[in-house]
Scaffold this active site. Structure first.
Site, PDB file in Angstrom:
ATOM      1  N   ASN A 111       0.809  -1.230   0.000  1.00 22.38           N
ATOM      2  CA  ASN A 111       0.000   0.000   0.000  1.00 22.38           C
ATOM      3  C   ASN A 111       0.841   1.278   0.000  1.00 22.38           C
ATOM      4  O   ASN A 111       0.503   2.259  -0.655  1.00 22.38           O
ATOM      5  CB  ASN A 111      -0.994  -0.006   1.166  1.00 22.38           C
ATOM      6  CG  ASN A 111      -0.326  -0.219   2.501  1.00 22.38           C
ATOM      7  OD1 ASN A 111       0.748  -0.804   2.585  1.00 22.38           O
ATOM      8  ND2 ASN A 111      -0.943   0.256   3.557  1.00 22.38           N
ATOM      9  N   GLY A 169       1.742  -5.822   7.498  1.00 20.79           N
ATOM     10  CA  GLY A 169       0.836  -6.488   6.566  1.00 20.79           C
ATOM     11  C   GLY A 169      -0.387  -7.003   7.287  1.00 20.79           C
ATOM     12  O   GLY A 169      -0.823  -6.429   8.281  1.00 20.79           O
ATOM     13  N   SER A 170      -0.901  -8.126   6.795  1.00 18.59           N
ATOM     14  CA  SER A 170      -2.180  -8.624   7.309  1.00 18.59           C
ATOM     15  C   SER A 170      -1.999  -9.514   8.540  1.00 18.59           C
ATOM     16  O   SER A 170      -0.932 -10.091   8.758  1.00 18.59           O
ATOM     17  CB  SER A 170      -2.905  -9.396   6.214  1.00 18.59           C
ATOM     18  OG  SER A 170      -2.192 -10.566   5.920  1.00 18.59           O
ATOM     19  N   GLN A 171      -3.086  -9.656   9.271  1.00 25.28           N
ATOM     20  CA  GLN A 171      -3.026 -10.447  10.509  1.00 25.28           C
ATOM     21  C   GLN A 171      -2.800 -11.947  10.240  1.00 25.28           C
ATOM     22  O   GLN A 171      -1.978 -12.569  10.929  1.00 25.28           O
ATOM     23  CB  GLN A 171      -4.320 -10.186  11.290  1.00 25.28           C
ATOM     24  CG  GLN A 171      -4.226 -10.515  12.738  1.00 25.28           C
ATOM     25  CD  GLN A 171      -5.189 -11.636  13.081  1.00 25.28           C
ATOM     26  OE1 GLN A 171      -6.062 -11.968  12.277  1.00 25.28           O
ATOM     27  NE2 GLN A 171      -5.027 -12.215  14.244  1.00 25.28           N
ATOM     28  N   PRO A 172      -3.444 -12.557   9.207  1.00 24.63           N
ATOM     29  CA  PRO A 172      -3.158 -13.978   8.944  1.00 24.63           C
ATOM     30  C   PRO A 172      -1.675 -14.226   8.622  1.00 24.63           C
ATOM     31  O   PRO A 172      -1.097 -15.225   9.044  1.00 24.63           O
ATOM     32  CB  PRO A 172      -4.048 -14.312   7.749  1.00 24.63           C
ATOM     33  CG  PRO A 172      -5.132 -13.282   7.779  1.00 24.63           C
ATOM     34  CD  PRO A 172      -4.533 -12.040   8.365  1.00 24.63           C
ATOM     35  N   THR A 173      -1.071 -13.311   7.877  1.00 19.82           N
ATOM     36  CA  THR A 173       0.353 -13.491   7.556  1.00 19.82           C
ATOM     37  C   THR A 173       1.196 -13.342   8.824  1.00 19.82           C
ATOM     38  O   THR A 173       2.164 -14.086   9.022  1.00 19.82           O
ATOM     39  CB  THR A 173       0.793 -12.485   6.463  1.00 19.82           C
ATOM     40  OG1 THR A 173      -0.020 -12.691   5.317  1.00 19.82           O
ATOM     41  CG2 THR A 173       2.241 -12.653   6.091  1.00 19.82           C
ATOM     42  N   ALA A 174       0.810 -12.412   9.682  1.00 13.24           N
ATOM     43  CA  ALA A 174       1.547 -12.236  10.940  1.00 13.24           C
ATOM     44  C   ALA A 174       1.482 -13.517  11.775  1.00 13.24           C
ATOM     45  O   ALA A 174       2.474 -13.916  12.404  1.00 13.24           O
ATOM     46  CB  ALA A 174       0.963 -11.071  11.726  1.00 13.24           C
ATOM     47  N   GLU A 207       3.214  -5.010  12.556  1.00  8.62           N
ATOM     48  CA  GLU A 207       2.348  -3.846  12.400  1.00  8.62           C
ATOM     49  C   GLU A 207       1.232  -4.263  11.447  1.00  8.62           C
ATOM     50  O   GLU A 207       1.474  -4.472  10.258  1.00  8.62           O
ATOM     51  CB  GLU A 207       3.197  -2.693  11.843  1.00  8.62           C
ATOM     52  CG  GLU A 207       2.673  -1.341  12.255  1.00  8.62           C
ATOM     53  CD  GLU A 207       1.568  -0.872  11.335  1.00  8.62           C
ATOM     54  OE1 GLU A 207       0.393  -1.095  11.680  1.00  8.62           O
ATOM     55  OE2 GLU A 207       1.885  -0.311  10.291  1.00  8.62           O
ATOM     56  N   CYS A 218      -3.444   1.379   6.589  1.00  9.86           N
ATOM     57  CA  CYS A 218      -3.947   0.694   7.787  1.00  9.86           C
ATOM     58  C   CYS A 218      -4.583   1.681   8.766  1.00  9.86           C
ATOM     59  O   CYS A 218      -5.310   1.283   9.659  1.00  9.86           O
ATOM     60  CB  CYS A 218      -2.838  -0.099   8.452  1.00  9.86           C
ATOM     61  SG  CYS A 218      -1.496   0.933   9.051  1.00  9.86           S
ATOM     62  N   GLU A 221       6.952   1.183  16.730  1.00  7.75           N
ATOM     63  CA  GLU A 221       8.063   1.715  15.946  1.00  7.75           C
ATOM     64  C   GLU A 221       8.138   3.218  16.187  1.00  7.75           C
ATOM     65  O   GLU A 221       7.115   3.852  16.469  1.00  7.75           O
ATOM     66  CB  GLU A 221       7.830   1.440  14.447  1.00  7.75           C
ATOM     67  CG  GLU A 221       7.791  -0.041  14.108  1.00  7.75           C
ATOM     68  CD  GLU A 221       7.320  -0.334  12.685  1.00  7.75           C
ATOM     69  OE1 GLU A 221       6.435   0.378  12.187  1.00  7.75           O
ATOM     70  OE2 GLU A 221       7.839  -1.291  12.104  1.00  7.75           O
TER      71      GLU A 221
HETATM   72  N1  NAI Z   1      -0.426  -2.563   7.157  1.00 10.61           N
HETATM   73  C1  NAI Z   1      -1.554  -3.120   6.948  1.00 10.61           C
HETATM   74  O1  NAI Z   1      -2.399  -3.019   7.761  1.00 10.61           O
HETATM   75  C2  NAI Z   1      -1.815  -3.889   5.716  1.00 10.61           C
HETATM   76  C3  NAI Z   1      -2.893  -4.717   5.702  1.00 10.61           C
HETATM   77  N2  NAI Z   1      -3.161  -5.441   4.610  1.00 10.61           N
HETATM   78  C4  NAI Z   1      -4.342  -6.296   4.700  1.00 10.61           C
HETATM   79  O2  NAI Z   1      -4.001  -7.563   4.236  1.00 10.61           O
HETATM   80  C5  NAI Z   1      -4.866  -7.945   3.198  1.00 10.61           C
HETATM   81  C6  NAI Z   1      -4.121  -8.818   2.253  1.00 10.61           C
HETATM   82  O3  NAI Z   1      -3.049  -8.129   1.646  1.00 10.61           O
HETATM   83  P1  NAI Z   1      -1.729  -8.907   1.323  1.00 10.61           P
HETATM   84  O4  NAI Z   1      -0.867  -8.207   0.388  1.00 10.61           O
HETATM   85  O5  NAI Z   1      -2.106 -10.282   0.930  1.00 10.61           O
HETATM   86  O6  NAI Z   1      -1.022  -8.851   2.751  1.00 10.61           O
HETATM   87  P2  NAI Z   1       0.061  -9.807   3.294  1.00 10.61           P
HETATM   88  O7  NAI Z   1       0.108  -9.730   4.739  1.00 10.61           O
HETATM   89  O8  NAI Z   1      -0.134 -11.151   2.680  1.00 10.61           O
HETATM   90  O9  NAI Z   1       1.396  -9.223   2.644  1.00 10.61           O
HETATM   91  C7  NAI Z   1       2.302  -8.357   3.291  1.00 10.61           C
HETATM   92  C8  NAI Z   1       3.719  -8.817   3.012  1.00 10.61           C
HETATM   93  O10 NAI Z   1       3.929 -10.103   3.592  1.00 10.61           O
HETATM   94  C9  NAI Z   1       4.423 -11.013   2.635  1.00 10.61           C
HETATM   95  N3  NAI Z   1       3.949 -12.355   2.965  1.00 10.61           N
HETATM   96  C10 NAI Z   1       2.768 -12.923   2.641  1.00 10.61           C
HETATM   97  N4  NAI Z   1       2.713 -14.177   3.120  1.00 10.61           N
HETATM   98  C11 NAI Z   1       3.873 -14.405   3.785  1.00 10.61           C
HETATM   99  C12 NAI Z   1       4.404 -15.514   4.493  1.00 10.61           C
HETATM  100  N5  NAI Z   1       3.717 -16.651   4.614  1.00 10.61           N
HETATM  101  N6  NAI Z   1       5.620 -15.413   5.044  1.00 10.61           N
HETATM  102  C13 NAI Z   1       6.328 -14.253   4.937  1.00 10.61           C
HETATM  103  N7  NAI Z   1       5.876 -13.188   4.258  1.00 10.61           N
HETATM  104  C14 NAI Z   1       4.672 -13.240   3.687  1.00 10.61           C
HETATM  105  C15 NAI Z   1       3.885 -10.469   1.324  1.00 10.61           C
HETATM  106  O11 NAI Z   1       4.583 -11.002   0.228  1.00 10.61           O
HETATM  107  C16 NAI Z   1       4.055  -8.987   1.533  1.00 10.61           C
HETATM  108  O12 NAI Z   1       5.397  -8.629   1.303  1.00 10.61           O
HETATM  109  C17 NAI Z   1      -5.368  -6.639   2.633  1.00 10.61           C
HETATM  110  O13 NAI Z   1      -6.576  -6.783   1.997  1.00 10.61           O
HETATM  111  C18 NAI Z   1      -5.475  -5.811   3.849  1.00 10.61           C
HETATM  112  O14 NAI Z   1      -6.687  -6.062   4.485  1.00 10.61           O
HETATM  113  C19 NAI Z   1      -2.370  -5.383   3.513  1.00 10.61           C
HETATM  114  C20 NAI Z   1      -1.289  -4.564   3.451  1.00 10.61           C
HETATM  115  C21 NAI Z   1      -0.948  -3.718   4.566  1.00 10.61           C
HETATM  116  N1  LIG Z   2       1.770   0.895   8.329  1.00  8.09           N
HETATM  117  C1  LIG Z   2       0.966   1.641   7.572  1.00  8.09           C
HETATM  118  C2  LIG Z   2       1.013   2.991   7.617  1.00  8.09           C
HETATM  119  C3  LIG Z   2       1.972   3.728   8.373  1.00  8.09           C
HETATM  120  C4  LIG Z   2       2.034   5.032   8.291  1.00  8.09           C
HETATM  121  C5  LIG Z   2       3.051   5.818   8.976  1.00  8.09           C
HETATM  122  O1  LIG Z   2       3.972   5.266   9.579  1.00  8.09           O
HETATM  123  O2  LIG Z   2       2.966   7.025   8.884  1.00  8.09           O
HETATM  124  C6  LIG Z   2       0.067   0.901   6.657  1.00  8.09           C
HETATM  125  O3  LIG Z   2      -0.791   1.497   6.036  1.00  8.09           O
HETATM  126  O4  LIG Z   2       0.255  -0.303   6.527  1.00  8.09           O
END
Ligand code: NAI
Ligand SMILES: N/C(=C\C=C\C(=O)O)C(=O)O
Length: 487
Positions: A155, A231-236, A253, A287, A468
């Site tokens: 994003n 990134g997303s909570q499931p990935t975390a 985060e 986020c 952070e």
């Molecule tokens: N900061 C935030 O809050 C963010 C939230 N999201 C949420 O997550 C949803 C899905 O977006 P995604 O791009 O699929 O997020 P994601 O959490 O899958 O991806 C974020 C990063 O993690 C990596 N990743 C994915 N699976 C992994 C694994 N098993 N091990 C290590 N790294 C991994 C991805 O390649 C990417 O670099 C979005 O629809 C949104 O709701 C997405 C991006 C940022």
């Molecule tokens: N982590 C995100 C935004 C952070 C903003 C900032 O540090 O100012 C996000 O959208 O995932």
């Protein structure tokens, strides 16, 4: 670099060298839906090479003084700033965001991230206490942890990646970064500046590819003791599981379901445009974006009317249009996911007041297959609805009425997330009271997204683990040791 079919072809950056990969992924231009770039589909082999490079670089880099490292970060900031326009164009094309946002927010903030940590690294002190009755002096020392894995989302690509790289290397670590496979271009462009800035080979390594392949190889590598993830909570959850056998340091985060609470004494002339921005900036793909708007009943109708009018004025356009407020969403799959929430809301009897399915998008023929969507406002929706509970991460916001302060705090807190909230009121006592009771890592009152990088940033509950910021990032990217001297 031009590759197959004249498309842009990225390479990994390991040990100070650009290296090709044996397989590649297609990367799409969100504004047209066309493939325009190939991204390395890295895996274990590339992670091994990066770990070797980062391990070799660690002794030299970690033994430099903070001043020396600071100078390197400053030079990198200057070089990024000199390339601001080129980087902004690339970020806008790759991510779908407007060129205006890339120019005024993403790339300037990436520059600032390096300047900020170049400065803050010079100002840390350690602790010392004494126990005279035992003849003892105690003090702490801090040392960089080692090789840091930095995983960032799509994003705010360069903005969030540099928010991790800068504090990690400022503190003396070497890093292996993995940007999102959907938005890798600006990270690759930054690699071209590292040598000129004086970053030694192996200090910053970037491996491109998917989470399941290269991300997992990285987070489960035994020689990588620290992971910073956004990134997303499931990935975390998956990262936590994979890293658990090694007890790695984790900073997570994650997402939000951020409330805006608007009291009857709010200044609506400021609140409405800011809440439109907090709901729809970057296509709602931040986020910190607002997605539940609670409005006190006495001003509910007036607020709704004015808010919907303002949302309709939020212009969706092609990313290169400098007058556009919103560009394209990141991918077809994400657009479909966001749209599915509107469908569910309709089925539950909610009203869609503007946007998806109500108003018409106006796009040039070349962009008809792009991933665009109008800012959408939902109302008559129950707190239990998935639209009020789940992170949608798109240009969709729900507006609901409330009666009392106590009630709205309870309802705002009634989700699994706890990242960011906004509170709008002219009553300073109420503002403090409500801010204190919200389960939220960040509360903006009568404003949104004014960032003070010195202070802790991060979420409560399912919005993350750790914080952070100047001191928080320093503590995360270093190991502390307490030493006792008996004299
Ligand atoms: N900061 C935030 O809050 C963010 C939230 N999201 C949420 O997550 C949803 C899905 O977006 P995604 O791009 O699929 O997020 P994601 O959490 O899958 O991806 C974020 C990063 O993690 C990596 N990743 C994915 N699976 C992994 C694994 N098993 N091990 C290590 N790294 C991994 C991805 O390649 C990417 O670099 C979005 O629809 C949104 O709701 C997405 C991006 C940022
Ligand atoms: N982590 C995100 C935004 C952070 C903003 C900032 O540090 O100012 C996000 O959208 O995932």
């Amino acid at each position: 670099m031009a590759g197959r079919g004249g498309l842009l072809m990225l390479e990994n950056f390991i040990g100070g060298k650009f290296l090709p990969c044996s397989s590649y992924l297609d990367s799409y231009d969100p504004s047209t839906g066309e493939v325009y770039c190939h991204v390395p589909n890295s895996g274990k082999e590339e992670v091994e090479a990066a770990v070797e490079a980062a391990r070799a670089a660690f002794p030299g880099w970690s033994s430099r003084s903070p001043q020396e490292r600071s100078q390197v970060l400053q030079r990198l900031a200057d070089l990024l700033e000199q390339s601001l326009e080129e980087l902004a164009q690339a970020e806008s094309k790759d991510q779908g965001k407007t060129i205006t946002l890339a120019r005024t927010m993403d790339i300037p903030r990436a520059v600032h991230n390096f300047r900020f940590f170049a400065s803050s690294i010079l100002h840390h002190t350690s602790e010392c206490t004494q126990m005279d009755h035992l003849g003892c002096l105690h003090y702490t020392v801090r040392a960089p942890v080692g090789i840091a894995a930095l995983i960032s989302p799509w994003n705010l690509p360069l903005y969030l990646l540099t928010w991790k790289i800068a504090p990690a290397i400022a503190a003396g670590n070497t890093v292996i970064a993995k940007p999102s496979e959907l938005t890798s271009v600006t990270a690759w462009m930054m690699c071209r500046l590292l040598e000129k800035a004086g970053v030694p080979p192996g200090v910053v390594n970037i491996v491109f590819g998917t989470g399941p392949r290269v991300g997992e190889a990285l987070v489960s590598h035994p020689e990588v003791p620290l992971i910073s993830f956004t990134g997303s909570q499931p990935t975390a959850e998956r990262i936590t599981q994979l890293s658990a056998p090694y007890c790695k340091k984790l900073s997570l985060e994650l997402g939000g379901k951020n409330p805006a609470i608007i009291f009857e004494d709010a200044n609506l002339a400021e609140c409405i445009p800011t809440t439109v921005r907090s709901s729809f900036a970057n296509q709602g793909e931040i986020c910190l974006c607002t997605s539940r708007i609670f409005v006190q009943r006495s001003i509910y109708s007036e607020f709704l009317k004015r808010f919907v009018e303002a949302a309709r004025m939020w212009k969706v356009g092609i990313p290169s249009d400098p007058s556009a407020d919103m560009g394209a969403l990141i991918s077809k799959a994400h657009l479909e996911k966001v749209r599915s929430y509107i469908k569910k809301a309709r089925m539950e009897g909610a009203q869609i007041l503007c946007g998806e399915g109500v108003d018409k998008l106006n796009l040039p023929p070349r962009n008809q297959a792009g991933y665009f969507m109008l800012p959408t406002v939902i109302t008559d929706v129950k707190d239990e609805s998935c639209c009020m509970k789940e992170e949608i991460f798109g240009p969709v916001t729900c507006v609901v009425p409330f009666d009392s302060e106590e009630e709205v705090i309870q309802r705002a807190n009634n989700v699994k997330y706890g990242l960011a909230a906004t509170v709008w009121s002219g009553n300073v006592g109420r503002v403090h009271r409500v801010a204190k009771k919200l389960q939220s890592g960040l509360v903006w009152t009568n404003c949104w997204l004014i960032r003070e990088l010195n202070l802790p940033f991060g979420g409560m509950k399912s919005s993350g683990v750790g914080r952070e910021g100047a001191k928080d990032s320093y503590e995360f990217f270093t190991e502390v040791k307490t030493i006792t001297v008996k004299h």
